[in-house]
Write a protein that holds these residues in place. Structure first.
Motif, PDB file in Angstrom:
ATOM      1  N   TYR A  70       0.802  -1.225   0.000  1.00 48.50           N
ATOM      2  CA  TYR A  70       0.000   0.000   0.000  1.00 48.50           C
ATOM      3  C   TYR A  70       0.836   1.277   0.000  1.00 48.50           C
ATOM      4  O   TYR A  70       0.286   2.374  -0.083  1.00 48.50           O
ATOM      5  CB  TYR A  70      -0.983  -0.022   1.167  1.00 48.50           C
ATOM      6  N   CYS A  72       3.010   1.609  -2.431  1.00 52.37           N
ATOM      7  CA  CYS A  72       3.357   1.721  -3.852  1.00 52.37           C
ATOM      8  C   CYS A  72       2.613   2.901  -4.479  1.00 52.37           C
ATOM      9  O   CYS A  72       1.407   3.070  -4.287  1.00 52.37           O
ATOM     10  CB  CYS A  72       2.986   0.430  -4.582  1.00 52.37           C
ATOM     11  N   LYS A  73       3.332   3.703  -5.218  1.00 51.82           N
ATOM     12  CA  LYS A  73       2.740   4.830  -5.926  1.00 51.82           C
ATOM     13  C   LYS A  73       2.898   4.615  -7.429  1.00 51.82           C
ATOM     14  O   LYS A  73       4.010   4.372  -7.908  1.00 51.82           O
ATOM     15  CB  LYS A  73       3.405   6.148  -5.519  1.00 51.82           C
ATOM     16  N   PRO A  81      -3.182   1.800 -10.603  1.00 54.53           N
ATOM     17  CA  PRO A  81      -2.980   0.529  -9.920  1.00 54.53           C
ATOM     18  C   PRO A  81      -3.781  -0.571 -10.595  1.00 54.53           C
ATOM     19  O   PRO A  81      -4.822  -0.313 -11.210  1.00 54.53           O
ATOM     20  CB  PRO A  81      -3.495   0.798  -8.500  1.00 54.53           C
ATOM     21  N   CYS A 109       1.847  -1.121  -9.801  1.00 55.75           N
ATOM     22  CA  CYS A 109       1.371  -1.297  -8.428  1.00 55.75           C
ATOM     23  C   CYS A 109       0.212  -2.288  -8.486  1.00 55.75           C
ATOM     24  O   CYS A 109      -0.805  -2.009  -9.141  1.00 55.75           O
ATOM     25  CB  CYS A 109       0.898   0.029  -7.830  1.00 55.75           C
ATOM     26  N   THR A 148      -3.215   4.909  -3.209  1.00 56.89           N
ATOM     27  CA  THR A 148      -2.274   5.232  -4.277  1.00 56.89           C
ATOM     28  C   THR A 148      -2.427   6.656  -4.797  1.00 56.89           C
ATOM     29  O   THR A 148      -1.510   7.179  -5.449  1.00 56.89           O
ATOM     30  CB  THR A 148      -2.471   4.268  -5.466  1.00 56.89           C
TER      31      THR A 148
END
Length: 315
Positions: A70, A72-73, A81, A109, A148
């Motif tokens: 969570y 991750c961008k 995502p 992601c 995200t």
């Protein structure tokens, strides 16, 4: 005529139960009953974790393999995502041991959820009413978008997981939050299970038993009330790109062409048109077929798509 050794007809009364059990046994092929590529303690904990718990052991197991992270961008190259939606009898980890790392390695992601849980049934999900499962997906997509910061997500689903999101898109406002839906062997118009479901009317009580015990299975039978409503008025909704990836050797969602969609923004793909040597069945296409995975990547990023061939297995 009753068998001579069964004067009260008890064997015949068991036929609906046996038929329903056979349907379930065939449908379990959507994901393997036991995936030996992940250790047993992780599997048991993952199965017990609710989809709404981002810090669950299932999420931790997935993070250790590169997804459900969570923090991750999304990058400029992959700004959305990817939410993976498992199939019937699947779960957030086992269904995606092949595809999730494949996408993570390509800079996405990636997230996955559990849905369709039945009380007292651990590990095997996707069995609850599909409209309720779609509501679980809606909640999960909102959570992923919040984490995200992305305005939209892309969805990739296997089997029921490729069909169920269409209810979310059509009836639960998902079209405003989803850019693309990629269905791998999705039962978009239900399944006959090689004709087995056509036998249900001949066994009084079998359909009711299936609906009561496993409504998620009953909803997937070709001609069900759920599917009639889902497909009424057209297969697609505006603003979403749809890709269907099917195999002619599918033995669960039959006939295989019933998986295909009709409407604007649809691309229907038959694996054997890309690689005649591909022998994947319903299970393999979602779990380990890198030719199918390559086509998923193309669907997620059509601007950078490259031809999918037999050589894609090593790509």
């Amino acid at each position: 005529m009753l068998p001579s050794n069964d004067p009260d007809g008890r064997s015949w009364k068991r036929v609906p139960v046996l038929l329903a059990a056979l349907l379930a046994a065939l449908t379990i092929a959507v994901t393997p009953a036991a995936a030996t590529t992940i250790d047993t303690p992780t599997r048991v904990t993952a199965a017990a974790s609710p989809a709404s718990a981002p810090a669950s052991a299932a999420s931790a197991a997935a993070v250790s393999r590169g997804w459900n992270n969570y923090s991750c961008k999304p990058s400029a190259a992959h700004p959305r995502p990817v939410v993976l939606v498992h199939g019937t009898f699947g779960n957030a980890v086992d269904n995606w041991l092949g595809l999730a790392p494949y996408l993570v390695d390509r800079g996405y992601c990636v997230f996955s959820l559990d849905y369709g849980q039945l009380p007292g049934v651990p590990l095997f999900y996707g069995l609850g009413p599909i409209d309720a499962s779609a509501a679980q997906l809606a909640t999960y997509v909102d959570k992923v978008l919040a984490a995200t910061g992305a305005p939209k997500a892309d969805l990739v689903g296997h089997s029921q997981g490729g069909m169920m999101p269409r209810h979310y898109l059509k009836f639960l406002g998902g079209a405003a939050k989803v850019n693309a839906l990629v269905g791998i062997a999705p039962d978009n118009h239900g399944t006959t299970l090689l004709g087995l479901t056509r036998l249900l009317p001949y066994f009084p009580g079998a359909e009711a038993l299936l609906s009561e015990a496993t409504p998620g299975l009953a909803d997937q039978v070709a001609g069900s009330a759920f599917l009639n409503r889902l497909n009424e008025g057209g297969d697609t909704v505006p603003g979403v790109r749809y890709t269907v990836i099917a195999t002619r050797y599918d033995q669960v969602v039959t006939p295989y062409r019933s998986q295909f969609l009709t409407g604007p923004g649809v691309r229907n793909v038959l694996l054997q048109d890309l690689c005649p040597l591909d022998l994947s069945d319903h299970v393999a296409i979602g779990l380990l077929d890198r030719i199918a995975f390559h086509e998923v990547a193309n669907a997620l990023d059509p601007g950078r798509a490259t031809p999918t061939t037999c050589a894609s297995v090593i790509g």
